[in-house]
Design a protein around this motif. Structure first.
Motif, PDB file in Angstrom:
ATOM      1  N   LEU A 144      74.539  42.386  39.294  1.00 44.07           N
ATOM      2  CA  LEU A 144      74.863  40.970  39.476  1.00 44.07           C
ATOM      3  C   LEU A 144      74.606  40.526  40.913  1.00 44.07           C
ATOM      4  CD1 LEU A 144      78.171  40.341  37.462  1.00 44.07           C
ATOM      5  CD2 LEU A 144      75.913  39.379  37.020  1.00 44.07           C
ATOM      6  N   ASN A 145      74.962  41.388  41.872  1.00 45.86           N
ATOM      7  CA  ASN A 145      74.717  41.048  43.277  1.00 45.86           C
ATOM      8  C   ASN A 145      73.231  40.970  43.602  1.00 45.86           C
ATOM      9  OD1 ASN A 145      77.332  40.739  44.487  1.00 45.86           O
ATOM     10  ND2 ASN A 145      77.663  42.924  44.234  1.00 45.86           N
ATOM     11  N   VAL A 146      72.427  41.796  42.901  1.00 48.60           N
ATOM     12  CA  VAL A 146      70.983  41.778  43.154  1.00 48.60           C
ATOM     13  C   VAL A 146      70.378  40.447  42.720  1.00 48.60           C
ATOM     14  CG1 VAL A 146      68.775  42.775  42.400  1.00 48.60           C
ATOM     15  CG2 VAL A 146      70.649  44.274  43.079  1.00 48.60           C
ATOM     16  N   ILE A 147      70.711  40.002  41.511  1.00 50.53           N
ATOM     17  CA  ILE A 147      70.080  38.788  40.986  1.00 50.53           C
ATOM     18  C   ILE A 147      70.794  37.514  41.422  1.00 50.53           C
ATOM     19  CG2 ILE A 147      71.334  38.777  38.768  1.00 50.53           C
ATOM     20  CD1 ILE A 147      68.607  37.950  37.477  1.00 50.53           C
ATOM     21  N   ARG A 148      72.091  37.631  41.725  1.00 52.77           N
ATOM     22  CA  ARG A 148      72.863  36.462  42.167  1.00 52.77           C
ATOM     23  C   ARG A 148      73.745  36.833  43.357  1.00 52.77           C
ATOM     24  NH1 ARG A 148      73.926  32.083  39.072  1.00 52.77           N
ATOM     25  NH2 ARG A 148      74.877  31.399  41.040  1.00 52.77           N
ATOM     26  N   PRO A 149      73.120  37.028  44.525  1.00 57.06           N
ATOM     27  CA  PRO A 149      73.897  37.432  45.705  1.00 57.06           C
ATOM     28  C   PRO A 149      74.898  36.374  46.163  1.00 57.06           C
ATOM     29  CG  PRO A 149      71.631  36.909  46.305  1.00 57.06           C
ATOM     30  CD  PRO A 149      71.679  36.931  44.809  1.00 57.06           C
ATOM     31  N   ASP A 150      74.782  35.161  45.645  1.00 60.31           N
ATOM     32  CA  ASP A 150      75.693  34.093  46.031  1.00 60.31           C
ATOM     33  C   ASP A 150      77.019  34.150  45.277  1.00 60.31           C
ATOM     34  OD1 ASP A 150      73.952  33.461  43.774  1.00 60.31           O
ATOM     35  OD2 ASP A 150      74.978  31.537  43.693  1.00 60.31           O
ATOM     36  N   LEU A 151      77.081  34.914  44.199  1.00 60.19           N
ATOM     37  CA  LEU A 151      78.314  34.995  43.427  1.00 60.19           C
ATOM     38  C   LEU A 151      79.370  35.794  44.183  1.00 60.19           C
ATOM     39  CD1 LEU A 151      77.092  35.760  39.792  1.00 60.19           C
ATOM     40  CD2 LEU A 151      77.937  33.572  40.681  1.00 60.19           C
ATOM     41  N   ARG A 152      80.605  35.320  44.113  1.00 61.11           N
ATOM     42  CA  ARG A 152      81.731  36.071  44.679  1.00 61.11           C
ATOM     43  C   ARG A 152      82.430  36.753  43.515  1.00 61.11           C
ATOM     44  NH1 ARG A 152      85.766  34.492  46.891  1.00 61.11           N
ATOM     45  NH2 ARG A 152      85.935  35.970  48.587  1.00 61.11           N
ATOM     46  N   ILE A 153      82.098  38.019  43.319  1.00 57.73           N
ATOM     47  CA  ILE A 153      82.594  38.757  42.163  1.00 57.73           C
ATOM     48  C   ILE A 153      83.930  39.410  42.506  1.00 57.73           C
ATOM     49  CG2 ILE A 153      82.098  40.602  40.517  1.00 57.73           C
ATOM     50  CD1 ILE A 153      79.120  40.245  41.296  1.00 57.73           C
ATOM     51  N   ALA A 154      84.903  39.242  41.631  1.00 57.52           N
ATOM     52  CA  ALA A 154      86.170  39.960  41.719  1.00 57.52           C
ATOM     53  C   ALA A 154      86.282  40.848  40.487  1.00 57.52           C
ATOM     54  CB  ALA A 154      87.350  38.994  41.784  1.00 57.52           C
TER      55      ALA A 154
END
Length: 283
Positions: A125-135
């Motif tokens: 998820l971080n690779v394709i959407r580095p803007d997401l703040r994942i918890a």
């Protein structure tokens, strides 16, 4: 402490090896020792036979062996997360689905199963959407020293925080999603007090939290899967789950939970050996 020392020794060994060698060696080791984990292996064989009644005993046994190998590969690859974070080992099944995450300004809830290499889902998820703040939320490992070490490996891939499952964790996660953040959680384990919904032809007590969060926050709900490909490569897929919103909250939670588990079952059926059949999913 002896268990922790053995774990750190294994961690050092697999970290020194190239990732392909670490994955292959750990897979071979787990394939062998899995057969001697009598309780868990017997449970895996029983679960597979019940889920696939048309299979021969030989096919059931072969799939159980492949399952143990996959679990070993997950273990060996877990000490190469920084290499995986470079992103060149990931492909994405539907890039447009990932691009839509967060586009409506609402929270996103991404569930997954112990499938493929679930440990690298947040990295994908971080690779394709580095803007997401994942918890994220996870169940603690029984050994507190091993738990702290493993959590340290994972935490840097969760910009919104990584929390052990506890009574207070859902409240933080809900606040995070309400502010537009993304939640990542495993949703395929047994939940004693959760609603029982069909899963491989049997009722399975399942977590209501993803459905409850989606309803409460008017958020989107997804199932993500990390499909293992040859050469320690992965394809990350994302499927949106329809959230029932009839106004009958209990019925909506039950219907949405059933839809979520049905999608997890569909993913597993495509590659049965990549799911963790050795746990007590049905009670």
């Amino acid at each position: 402490m002896a268990e922790y020392a053995a774990f750190r020794l294994a961690a050092a060994l697999f970290a020194l090896l190239p990732i392909e060698a670490a994955s292959s060696l750990a897979g071979a080791i787990f394939r062998q020792i899995g057969r001697f984990s009598h309780k868990r292996n017997a449970r895996a064989l029983s679960n597979l036979a019940l889920a696939f009644p048309q299979w021969s005993s030989e096919q059931v046994a072969a799939t159980a062996g492949d399952m143990w190998e996959n679990l070993g590969r997950v273990f060996g690859e877990s000490f190469h997360l920084d290499e995986l974070a470079r992103g060149d080992r990931f492909s994405f099944g539907a890039p447009e689905a990932f691009a839509a995450l967060g586009a409506d300004g609402k929270g996103q809830i991404v569930c997954a199963a112990h499938f493929g290499n679930w440990e690298v889902g947040s990295i994908g998820l971080n690779v394709i959407r580095p803007d997401l703040r994942i918890a994220g939320i996870y169940r603690h490992i029984n050994n507190p020293y091993v738990d702290a070490y493993v959590a340290g490996l994972r935490k840097r891939f969760y910009a919104g925080g990584l929390f052990v499952k506890s009574p207070s964790a859902p409240r933080y996660l809900m606040r995070h999603a309400k502010a537009g953040g993304a939640l990542a959680m495993l949703a395929d384990l047994r939940e004693f007090k959760g609603p029982s919904v069909p899963f491989f032809g049997r009722l399975a007590p399942s977590s209501p939290f993803p459905a409850m969060a989606a309803l409460t926050l008017d958020a989107r709900l997804y199932v993500g899967s990390v499909v293992r490909l040859p050469g320690v490569r992965f394809r990350v897929d994302l499927t949106e789950i329809p959230v029932s919103r009839t106004g009958d909250r209990e019925a909506d939670i039950l219907a949405t939970t059933a839809a979520l588990q049905a999608e997890i079952e569909r993913v597993i059926r495509q590659n049965p050996a990549h799911w963790m059949w050795s746990h007590r999913r049905w009670g």
